[in-house]
Design a protein around this motif. Structure first.
Motif, PDB file in Angstrom:
ATOM      1  N   CYS A 114      14.940 -38.511  12.715  1.00 20.04           N
ATOM      2  CA  CYS A 114      14.930 -37.010  12.603  1.00 20.04           C
ATOM      3  C   CYS A 114      16.249 -36.307  12.652  1.00 20.04           C
ATOM      4  N   ALA A 115      17.280 -37.077  13.049  1.00 18.54           N
ATOM      5  CA  ALA A 115      18.479 -36.547  13.158  1.00 18.54           C
ATOM      6  C   ALA A 115      19.058 -35.593  11.994  1.00 18.54           C
ATOM      7  N   PRO A 116      18.833 -36.078  10.738  1.00 18.81           N
ATOM      8  CA  PRO A 116      19.440 -35.179   9.673  1.00 18.81           C
ATOM      9  C   PRO A 116      18.790 -33.925   9.532  1.00 18.81           C
ATOM     10  N   VAL A 128      19.833 -49.547  10.851  1.00 24.92           N
ATOM     11  CA  VAL A 128      20.074 -49.183   9.214  1.00 24.92           C
ATOM     12  C   VAL A 128      19.760 -47.598   9.469  1.00 24.92           C
ATOM     13  N   THR A 129      18.756 -47.030   9.925  1.00 27.14           N
ATOM     14  CA  THR A 129      18.599 -45.664   9.729  1.00 27.14           C
ATOM     15  C   THR A 129      19.795 -44.785  10.145  1.00 27.14           C
ATOM     16  N   ALA A 130      20.294 -45.243  11.274  1.00 28.09           N
ATOM     17  CA  ALA A 130      21.431 -44.559  11.962  1.00 28.09           C
ATOM     18  C   ALA A 130      22.887 -44.742  10.938  1.00 28.09           C
ATOM     19  N   LEU A 131      23.153 -45.871  10.512  1.00 25.12           N
ATOM     20  CA  LEU A 131      24.038 -46.264   9.338  1.00 25.12           C
ATOM     21  C   LEU A 131      23.822 -45.111   8.167  1.00 25.12           C
ATOM     22  N   ALA A 132      22.726 -44.969   7.793  1.00 26.22           N
ATOM     23  CA  ALA A 132      22.310 -44.365   6.776  1.00 26.22           C
ATOM     24  C   ALA A 132      22.737 -42.817   6.985  1.00 26.22           C
ATOM     25  N   ALA A 155      25.879 -40.024   5.506  1.00 22.74           N
ATOM     26  CA  ALA A 155      25.466 -39.067   4.415  1.00 22.74           C
ATOM     27  C   ALA A 155      25.895 -37.672   5.310  1.00 22.74           C
ATOM     28  N   THR A 156      26.858 -38.145   6.433  1.00 23.89           N
ATOM     29  CA  THR A 156      27.264 -36.842   7.268  1.00 23.89           C
ATOM     30  C   THR A 156      27.621 -35.481   6.415  1.00 23.89           C
ATOM     31  N   ASN A 157      28.296 -35.807   5.431  1.00 21.00           N
ATOM     32  CA  ASN A 157      28.826 -34.615   4.671  1.00 21.00           C
ATOM     33  C   ASN A 157      27.983 -33.943   3.530  1.00 21.00           C
ATOM     34  N   ARG A 158      26.792 -34.770   3.331  1.00 22.30           N
ATOM     35  CA  ARG A 158      25.760 -34.408   2.485  1.00 22.30           C
ATOM     36  C   ARG A 158      24.831 -33.235   2.965  1.00 22.30           C
ATOM     37  N   VAL A 186      26.746 -25.677  17.885  1.00 24.74           N
ATOM     38  CA  VAL A 186      27.278 -26.845  17.674  1.00 24.74           C
ATOM     39  C   VAL A 186      27.026 -27.231  15.855  1.00 24.74           C
ATOM     40  N   ALA A 187      28.280 -27.639  15.455  1.00 17.35           N
ATOM     41  CA  ALA A 187      27.795 -27.710  13.738  1.00 17.35           C
ATOM     42  C   ALA A 187      26.947 -28.870  13.586  1.00 17.35           C
ATOM     43  N   ARG A 188      26.196 -28.706  12.619  1.00 15.32           N
ATOM     44  CA  ARG A 188      25.075 -29.625  12.247  1.00 15.32           C
ATOM     45  C   ARG A 188      25.779 -31.075  11.994  1.00 15.32           C
ATOM     46  N   ARG A 189      27.038 -31.117  11.420  1.00 11.10           N
ATOM     47  CA  ARG A 189      27.518 -32.404  11.390  1.00 11.10           C
ATOM     48  C   ARG A 189      27.865 -33.113  12.518  1.00 11.10           C
TER      49      ARG A 189
END
Length: 197
Positions: A31-33, A82-86, A90-93, A170-173
């Motif tokens: 759910c983090a993104p 794998v989920t965390a690395l994905a 995609a932090t800037n997407r 807090v910034a979303r990134r």
């Protein structure tokens, strides 16, 4: 207390306790993104995970599929990694409104990872059932309890994100980097514990 209520409570508590660190961490990474405004995407994502884990939970509990328990317990932290690395990749997407909600890659990944987590859930449920060979009611109640716990956890993650992003500015990134980094760290520790107990 009825059998249904007992297993409903056991399913709920199986998710909503510190002993469920692996599943809680996976939900955090999953759910983090997303923010509360992305609730449709989160609904489809969590439903994909639910379909996967409900299927293998039923198949394994009813004895239709067999699996290596040690391997599954090691694969659960891998799904988090794998989920965390994905997420970190995609932090800037930024999600665009026109991107598909149903036919999205994260949903397929959640479905596949749900299959692995369902086998993990079945380990616990089978230990509770003992020699009960036709545990249909228990299986159904346990799964409903897991879903209720999962919904509660997802809502709390989204609300925490809302408070930090809106009220604390807090910034979303930063939110994504912090939550995904934490999930990655926890999953790495869990994997090491599985491989070298």
């Amino acid at each position: 207390m009825s059998v249904f209520q007992t297993y409903l409570e056991l399913g709920f508590l199986h998710i909503c306790t510190p002993r469920a660190a692996d599943h809680l961490t996976f939900l955090l990474a999953l759910c983090a993104p997303y923010v509360l405004a992305d609730w449709r995407r989160v609904l489809v994502l969590v439903t994909s995970f639910t379909v996967g884990h409900s299927l293998t939970l039923a198949l394994a509990t009813l004895g239709i599929v067999a699996f290596n328990r040690t391997l599954i317990e090691a694969l659960i932290p891998v799904t988090i990694i794998v989920t965390a690395l994905a997420n970190l990749r995609a932090t800037n997407r930024v999600l665009r409104p026109r991107e598909p909600v149903l036919a999205a890659a994260p949903n397929a990944l959640a479905l596949v990872f749900g299959l692995i987590h369902g086998l993990g859930f079945s380990n616990y449920l089978q230990s509770l059932l003992g020699n009960n060979s036709r545990p249909v009611l228990e299986l159904f109640a346990f799964n409903v309890g897991v879903e209720l716990g999962q919904v509660l956890v997802v809502v709390l993650i989204l609300l925490l994100g809302l408070v930090l992003l809106q009220a604390a500015r807090v910034a979303r990134r930063d939110w994504l980097l912090t939550t995904s980094g934490a999930a990655l760290g926890i999953a790495t520790v869990l994997l090491v514990q599985q491989l070298w107990p």
